[in-house]
Scaffold this active site. Structure first.
Site, PDB file in Angstrom:
ATOM      1  N   LYS A 149       0.413  -9.726   4.053  1.00  0.00           N
ATOM      2  CA  LYS A 149      -0.994  -9.364   4.248  1.00  0.00           C
ATOM      3  C   LYS A 149      -1.755 -10.490   4.951  1.00  0.00           C
ATOM      4  CE  LYS A 149      -2.943  -7.252   0.864  1.00  0.00           C
ATOM      5  NZ  LYS A 149      -3.523  -6.986  -0.467  1.00  0.00           N
ATOM      6  N   GLU A 189       7.234 -17.934   1.383  1.00  0.00           N
ATOM      7  CA  GLU A 189       8.610 -17.440   1.335  1.00  0.00           C
ATOM      8  C   GLU A 189       8.899 -16.517   2.522  1.00  0.00           C
ATOM      9  OE1 GLU A 189       7.322 -17.603  -3.111  1.00  0.00           O
ATOM     10  OE2 GLU A 189       6.408 -17.151  -1.168  1.00  0.00           O
ATOM     11  N   GLY A 221       0.036  -5.595  -3.824  1.00  0.00           N
ATOM     12  CA  GLY A 221       1.423  -5.486  -3.388  1.00  0.00           C
ATOM     13  C   GLY A 221       2.242  -4.521  -4.212  1.00  0.00           C
ATOM     14  N   ARG A 222       2.096  -4.570  -5.532  1.00  0.00           N
ATOM     15  CA  ARG A 222       2.906  -3.707  -6.400  1.00  0.00           C
ATOM     16  C   ARG A 222       2.472  -2.249  -6.342  1.00  0.00           C
ATOM     17  NH1 ARG A 222      -0.425  -7.134  -8.805  1.00  0.00           N
ATOM     18  NH2 ARG A 222      -1.938  -6.500 -10.383  1.00  0.00           N
ATOM     19  N   GLU A 278       3.017  -7.459 -14.129  1.00  0.00           N
ATOM     20  CA  GLU A 278       2.068  -8.197 -13.301  1.00  0.00           C
ATOM     21  C   GLU A 278       0.668  -7.611 -13.456  1.00  0.00           C
ATOM     22  OE1 GLU A 278       3.308 -10.275  -9.450  1.00  0.00           O
ATOM     23  OE2 GLU A 278       2.107  -8.599  -8.698  1.00  0.00           O
ATOM     24  N   HIS A 295      26.721   0.726 -22.050  1.00  0.00           N
ATOM     25  CA  HIS A 295      27.801  -0.226 -22.264  1.00  0.00           C
ATOM     26  C   HIS A 295      27.308  -1.661 -22.129  1.00  0.00           C
ATOM     27  CE1 HIS A 295      30.958   2.879 -22.306  1.00  0.00           C
ATOM     28  NE2 HIS A 295      30.145   3.521 -21.476  1.00  0.00           N
ATOM     29  N   LYS A 320       3.162 -21.398  -7.495  1.00  0.00           N
ATOM     30  CA  LYS A 320       3.117 -21.554  -6.044  1.00  0.00           C
ATOM     31  C   LYS A 320       2.397 -22.845  -5.657  1.00  0.00           C
ATOM     32  CE  LYS A 320       3.076 -16.675  -4.609  1.00  0.00           C
ATOM     33  NZ  LYS A 320       2.278 -15.662  -3.870  1.00  0.00           N
TER      34      LYS A 320
END
Length: 529
Positions: free
Chosen positions: A215, A221, A272-273, A359, A390, A505
């Protein structure tokens, strides 16, 4: 519209009434015999995209539902949802509107910001992406050698990766079986160079379009991985401008950058999410499966958003799911929720929900920055069935914590391929396991041997449908987005900022700049050589 009041959960008179319902339902009793079959029918409701939400195996009674109605009314949950989609400042931490529902439909009045109709803005971006995708698919846009592109790779982290990756994987086999598969998608997210190196070594760079999603155009990153990819392209003798597009804001430094052949836009009103139905998900899903598939995905989400407006909570699956979740967290004191999709297509869906839920509602102060003294968001985890059976089901069945379960299952697989072994198909065996697990968790099993005793009374819900397709996937995504939203309203937290990801960060930048001391310096020296 009535004036909205934002109050802490424990200040609601209706919430105090909920405490009288603490564990008042025996699942083993209500699910037994013919009455159990009737309960499954009575405690089910339709969702968008052809799905159904069944909460028969939850510790819910008709009396408790009446109490839920009082909570929803006093907390003004539907009024708050209406305020959100009509463009009020719901994200108080960042003083922003919250408009992800607007990317897939108009529920209320026009939302206009600085003279721009935001619904039209999102439609225009969807159309621009569709036009670009059509040029790629028809060969009107080609690489240096005049060849068609065959692959697309998204570079992004957090919400720029988890949601779009989960949605791509969910539809990949469906698209191949229905003639909708256009391009193979890949994802680079981790700043660990092994991630990018592994992906780049597995693809034909000359026939790949890379989508950089940031954005701000400054995410550390993502820009690090951008440089990684550009170096690979240059070493291969390829022009970056023939292989890169951006999804970013209109004010980003990526706009007009000669390294990008196109840019598509998002804005500050979609976290973002919550961005899978925006350009963030739209670019890669439209390139991979075609714009019509992405449009169908949006339609499924829009249908579920509309249901979330329903005033009767027995017809509003997201609101019912949210109320049950708050009851389990705050009255029954259950700390976690397991999301258990019995569909390999949804292999990364629990990972997306981890970010979406934790979040959003992993907060310990309310919307006004005041400390709260009750539980908020649960820990979310999960794994596709039957793999999870399992793995961690031992703890779910016989552990000391009771963990609510959210099963997701479908009547058909996506490929249409199956085999009959010992009298039943693989899909039938999968479905049998879902039914068996729900009843086993709820009803348990008596046994004189303590190791073989199952206490039961482990609550679960079931979301089911015919198959995972664009409409059902969109509805499933919107259901959980709206559930998280309603729960955030109830807990009186801001579900739309994420300050909890910022401190690390900031400290990482201190390490990289060399401006550090004490324990930060000591730990950094252990790892950076």
């Amino acid at each position: 519209m009535a004036t909205i009041s934002w109050n802490n959960l424990n200040k609601l008179e209706s919430f105090k009434e909920l405490k009288s319902f603490k564990d008042s339902v025996s699942l083993a009793k209500v699910l037994s015999g013919a009455s159990g079959a009737k309960r499954v029918a009575d405690f089910s409701m339709p969702m968008g995209g052809g799905l159904t939400y069944c909460y028969a195996a939850k510790k819910v009674s008709k009396q408790l539902i009446s109490a839920f109605k009082k909570v929803a009314k006093e907390a003004q949950l539907l009024e708050k949802y209406e305020a959100l989609y009509n463009g009020e400042i719901i994200n108080t931490g960042e003083k922003r509107m919250v408009l992800h529902q607007l990317t897939r439909g108009q529920l209320g009045k026009d939302v206009v910001v600085d003279g721009v109709n935001k619904r039209k803005f999102y439609i225009d971006q969807q159309k621009a992406i569709a036009d670009f995708a059509q040029k790629v698919h028809t060969g009107r846009l080609v690489n240096e050698k005049g060849e068609k592109y065959t692959d697309v790779c998204q570079i992004g982290i957090g919400g720029s990766d988890l949601g779009p990756r989960a949605m791509y994987l969910a539809l990949e086999n469906w698209a191949k079986a229905n003639g909708k598969f256009k391009m193979t998608a890949h994802f680079i997210s981790n700043v660990d160079p092994d991630d990018a190196a592994s992906v780049l070594a597995s693809i034909d760079l000359s026939r790949t379009i890379f989508i950089l999603v940031s954005k701000s155009g400054t995410t550390l990153e993502t820009l690090t991985n951008e440089s990684f990819v550009k170096n690979y392209l240059k070493r291969a003798g390829l022009e970056t401008s023939k292989h890169m597009i951006a999804v970013t804001s209109e004010t980003s430094p990526l706009v007009g950058n000669p390294d990008y052949m196109a840019a598509f836009f998002m804005d500050d009103f979609i976290g973002g999410r919550y961005s899978s139905t925006s350009s963030v998900g739209g670019a890669i899903l439209s390139l991979a499966f075609g714009p019509d598939t992405f449009a169908a995905f949006l339609n499924g989400a829009a249908a579920e958003d509309k249901l979330a407006c329903e005033k009767d909570i027995t017809k509003n699956p997201a609101l019912m799911d949210a109320l049950i979740g708050v009851y389990e967290r705050n009255i029954l004191k259950m700390p976690s929720t397991a999301v258990l999709p019995y569909s390999q297509a949804l292999s990364r869906f629990p990972a997306h929900l981890q970010q979406l839920d934790m979040e959003s509602n992993g907060k310990s102060v309310n919307r006004f920055g005041k400390k709260i003294n009750y539980e908020t968001g649960p820990v979310i985890f999960g794994e596709p069935g039957t793999n999870g059976q399992h793995s961690f089901y031992q703890l779910l069945h016989q552990g000391t914590d009771i963990i609510p379960l959210q099963f997701i299952a479908f009547q058909k697989n996506q490929t249409g391929k199956d085999v009959t072994i010992q009298g039943s198909t693989s899909q039938t065996k999968l479905a049998a396991n879902v039914a068996a697990q729900i009843v086993a968790f709820a009803c348990g099993k008596d046994d004189e041997n303590p190791n073989k005793f199952f206490a039961g009374e482990r609550p679960s819900s079931l979301i089911y449908g015919k198959e995972v397709n664009p409409e059902s996937l969109g509805a499933l995504l919107a259901h959980f987005e709206n559930k998280v939203m309603f729960q955030g309203f109830l807990w009186n937290v801001n579900s739309f900022d994420q300050e909890g990801v910022q401190l690390g960060k900031t400290l990482a930048k201190s390490v990289l700049s060399g401006k550090m001391d004490g324990s930060l310096k000591a730990y950094a020296e252990l790892l950076i050589k």
